[in-house]
Design a protein around this motif. Structure first.
Motif, mmCIF file in Angstrom:
data_model
loop_
_atom_site.group_PDB
_atom_site.id
_atom_site.type_symbol
_atom_site.label_atom_id
_atom_site.label_comp_id
_atom_site.label_asym_id
_atom_site.label_seq_id
_atom_site.Cartn_x
_atom_site.Cartn_y
_atom_site.Cartn_z
ATOM 1 N N GLY A 15 -32.787 -5.069 -4.445
ATOM 2 C CA GLY A 15 -33.284 -5.126 -3.082
ATOM 3 C C GLY A 15 -34.311 -6.212 -2.817
ATOM 4 O O GLY A 15 -34.154 -7.026 -1.897
ATOM 5 N N PRO A 16 -35.383 -6.283 -3.587
ATOM 6 C CA PRO A 16 -36.405 -7.317 -3.339
ATOM 7 C C PRO A 16 -35.861 -8.735 -3.454
ATOM 8 O O PRO A 16 -36.299 -9.633 -2.730
ATOM 9 C CB PRO A 16 -37.451 -7.029 -4.430
ATOM 10 N N TYR A 17 -34.892 -8.955 -4.370
ATOM 11 C CA TYR A 17 -34.321 -10.291 -4.529
ATOM 12 C C TYR A 17 -33.462 -10.668 -3.322
ATOM 13 O O TYR A 17 -33.479 -11.817 -2.868
ATOM 14 C CB TYR A 17 -33.489 -10.362 -5.813
ATOM 15 N N GLU B 217 -38.901 -9.508 4.837
ATOM 16 C CA GLU B 217 -39.974 -8.785 4.171
ATOM 17 C C GLU B 217 -39.380 -7.644 3.354
ATOM 18 O O GLU B 217 -38.542 -6.891 3.844
ATOM 19 C CB GLU B 217 -40.956 -8.220 5.197
ATOM 20 N N SER B 218 -39.812 -7.539 2.119
ATOM 21 C CA SER B 218 -39.307 -6.466 1.260
ATOM 22 C C SER B 218 -39.897 -5.131 1.693
ATOM 23 O O SER B 218 -41.108 -4.974 1.797
ATOM 24 C CB SER B 218 -39.678 -6.742 -0.203
ATOM 25 N N SER B 219 -39.027 -4.178 1.992
ATOM 26 C CA SER B 219 -39.453 -2.854 2.418
ATOM 27 C C SER B 219 -38.489 -1.825 1.843
ATOM 28 O O SER B 219 -37.431 -2.184 1.306
ATOM 29 C CB SER B 219 -39.469 -2.751 3.948
ATOM 30 N N ALA C 270 -33.867 -9.456 -0.293
ATOM 31 C CA ALA C 270 -34.805 -9.658 0.814
ATOM 32 C C ALA C 270 -35.423 -11.055 0.742
ATOM 33 O O ALA C 270 -35.526 -11.765 1.756
ATOM 34 C CB ALA C 270 -35.893 -8.589 0.775
ATOM 35 N N ALA C 271 -35.820 -11.470 -0.466
ATOM 36 C CA ALA C 271 -36.399 -12.805 -0.632
ATOM 37 C C ALA C 271 -35.367 -13.885 -0.339
ATOM 38 O O ALA C 271 -35.676 -14.921 0.255
ATOM 39 C CB ALA C 271 -36.943 -12.966 -2.055
ATOM 40 N N THR D 217 -34.563 -2.525 1.002
ATOM 41 C CA THR D 217 -34.100 -2.309 -0.372
ATOM 42 C C THR D 217 -32.932 -1.342 -0.401
ATOM 43 O O THR D 217 -31.953 -1.556 -1.132
ATOM 44 C CB THR D 217 -35.255 -1.774 -1.240
#
Length: 505
Positions: A139-141, A149-151, A143-144, A155
């Motif tokens: 998820g964070p990857y 924004e990672s949320s 989002a980036a 995710t």
């Protein structure tokens, strides 16, 4: 259902007939369900993308480096050597019993019905929770990569997209799985080499001597404790080779091909993981900041400094391919295990889960289980992230526990007189290698379950142990009440009394 009539080269037909005869000698009549379309390198790719050095290193690099400093690198070498003993034991077993599902049919043949059922249950839960864990970690990857924004919501959506994509690809059949796994291997291995070389050649801040310097990590306690904690990066890295055996009925000449593929998975995957980890370590500008917590995400800092915003997005794209191919391989393993247990009639809804797609030559309902259950776990994180942590905390422990149940069953069978008769044999080294594999696995599980954060409370410290006892308890209760091991007439506990013949001869 009769064997499909199709023209094949004479040599290929001979191998096909020998594989079918061997499977029949193990009690499974060949019915042209799985297609033996997975090549040697496809089998290696399946294990490699399941092991996924990029996913493992990128996920745990910051934690491991902050805990033990640069010497954490050596845990990759230590764990790789330990897991090689396990891979050698597995190779000898799968050479005797090249049956879909891996650990379940192996344990069933080596020890018996109850042991086989419990081994299958533990490993199935571990696989399903690992799928959820890997997809959630992507998820964070994503989002980036998308500039979002990672949320928690982002995710969850990213994880569900990855699970859905992997499920759809798996439903297309073994041929597609073979190609996508090889594409994943090429992308991940190529990306690892390119990124590593770029960092070492143009952005190296240290020499190799830092691999022996702690830079203050572990101060105030025995450094070995810190190193063991950081060593989880290695322990979480080296499983995946067993997936080569989960698809044994889809590989020509599995008794010779799969043991070699298992070892090759560790060679290539381990080398890639160590190279990626080394290049990142040498590129970190300030170890003290990482260890103190001032730099909580050294990975992003290193990649941004080395590649810039655009190059960083390209690297993230390769990382995302690695996550998708990892989930794909995990799903393939979980579905074959589910199918194998359902084929023997020992799971709820076995008649449904053992159904086959005549068109795609895959078990579609078993594959759906490998997609739906992890998706529900991911969605559940919206309600409680603590629940997600509790569920996936069993993932790595379950893998090792599933492995060691096979290793113990193998050692027991050897001591009771089992003489492996497959195309890959350890010979007089069988018992020593088996003992080393068992000792290594037990040490690894102790390391995973060891409490390390007394300030966090007893539940957080013992969550791995608690989740393991819970899974074993549920499995044991179901075994006692429903007696699934008594269903079906598949062979069991015959390793010592009737060694399998090779090729049906």
């Amino acid at each position: 259902m009769s064997i499909e009539s199709r023209k094949v080269p004479e040599a290929s037909s001979h191998v096909h007939d020998e594989d079918a005869a061997h499977l029949a000698s193990l009690g499974y009549e060949y019915e042209a369900q799985f297609k033996r379309e997975m090549t040697f390198w496809g089998n290696v790719s399946l294990g490699f993308t399941y092991l996924s050095p990029v996913v493992g290193i990128y996920s745990l690099f910051a934690i491991a480096l902050g805990t033990a400093g640069p010497p954490m690198f050596w845990s990759l070498l230590i764990v790789g050597a330990g897991q090689m003993f396990v891979a050698m034991v597995f190779g000898e077993i799968v050479s005797n019993y090249p049956v879909a599902g891996g650990v379940y049919p192996w344990s069933r043949r080596l020890w018996g019905r109850k042991w086989g059922w419990m081994n299958g249950w533990v490993y199935l839960v571990a696989l399903l929770t690992t799928i959820a864990s890997v997809a959630y970690g992507a998820g964070p990857y994503l989002a980036a990569f998308l500039g979002m924004e990672s949320s928690v919501d982002a995710t969850i959506v990213a994880a569900l997209v990855i699970i859905a994509l992997a499920t759809c690809l798996n439903l297309l059949g073994t041929g597609v799985l073979n190609k996508v796994a090889m594409l994943g291997l090429i992308a991940e291995l190529g990306g690892a080499v390119v990124v590593g070389l770029w960092l070492i050649i143009g952005h190296r801040n240290h020499d190799l001597g830092v691999l022996f310097e702690t830079f203050g990590a572990g101060e105030g306690s025995d450094y070995f404790v810190a190193f063991a904690a950081a060593g989880l990066i290695g322990i979480f890295q080296y499983y995946g080779f067993e997936a080569c055996g989960d698809v044994a009925e889809e590989v020509p000449n599995p008794g010779r091909t799969i043991p070699k593929a298992m070892r090759m998975t560790i060679y290539i995957g381990g080398a890639a993981a160590m190279f990626v980890c080394l290049s990142l370590i040498l590129a970190v500008p300030d170890f003290g900041a990482v260890i103190s917590g001032a730099d909580s995400d050294p990975l992003v800092g290193v990649l941004m400094a080395a590649f810039g915003p655009v190059g960083y997005k390209v690297v993230l794209g390769v990382v995302l391919v690695s996550f998708v191919s990892c989930v794909l391989s995990l799903q393939a393993a979980a579905s074959r295990l589910t199918y194998s247990m359902a084929r023997d009639g020992i799971l709820p809804c076995s008649s449904l889960l053992s159904r086959f797609s005549d068109r795609r030559h895959v078990p579609p309902y078993a594959l759906l289980i490998a997609g739906v259950f992890p998706a529900l776990v991911v969605i559940g994180s919206k309600i409680s992230e603590d629940a997600l942590v509790a569920i996936i905390s069993f993932a790595a422990m379950g893998m090792y526990l599933g492995f060691q149940m096979v290793v113990l069953a193998s050692l027991r069978a050897r001591l009771k007189g089992w003489k492996p008769a497959g195309k890959y044999q350890l010979g007089r080294w069988g018992v020593p290698v088996n003992v080393m594999a068992l000792l290594w696995g037990v040490l690894g599980m102790i390391n995973m379950a060891w409490p390390r954060t007394p300030e966090a409370g007893w539940f957080a410290n013992y969550i791995v142990l608690i989740s393991s006892i819970f899974v074993l308890g549920i499995g044991g209760l179901y075994l006692a009440l429903r007696k699934p091991h008594l269903k079906g007439d598949a062979p069991a506990a015959d390793a010592c009394s009737a060694p399998a013949t090779v090729g049906g001869s």
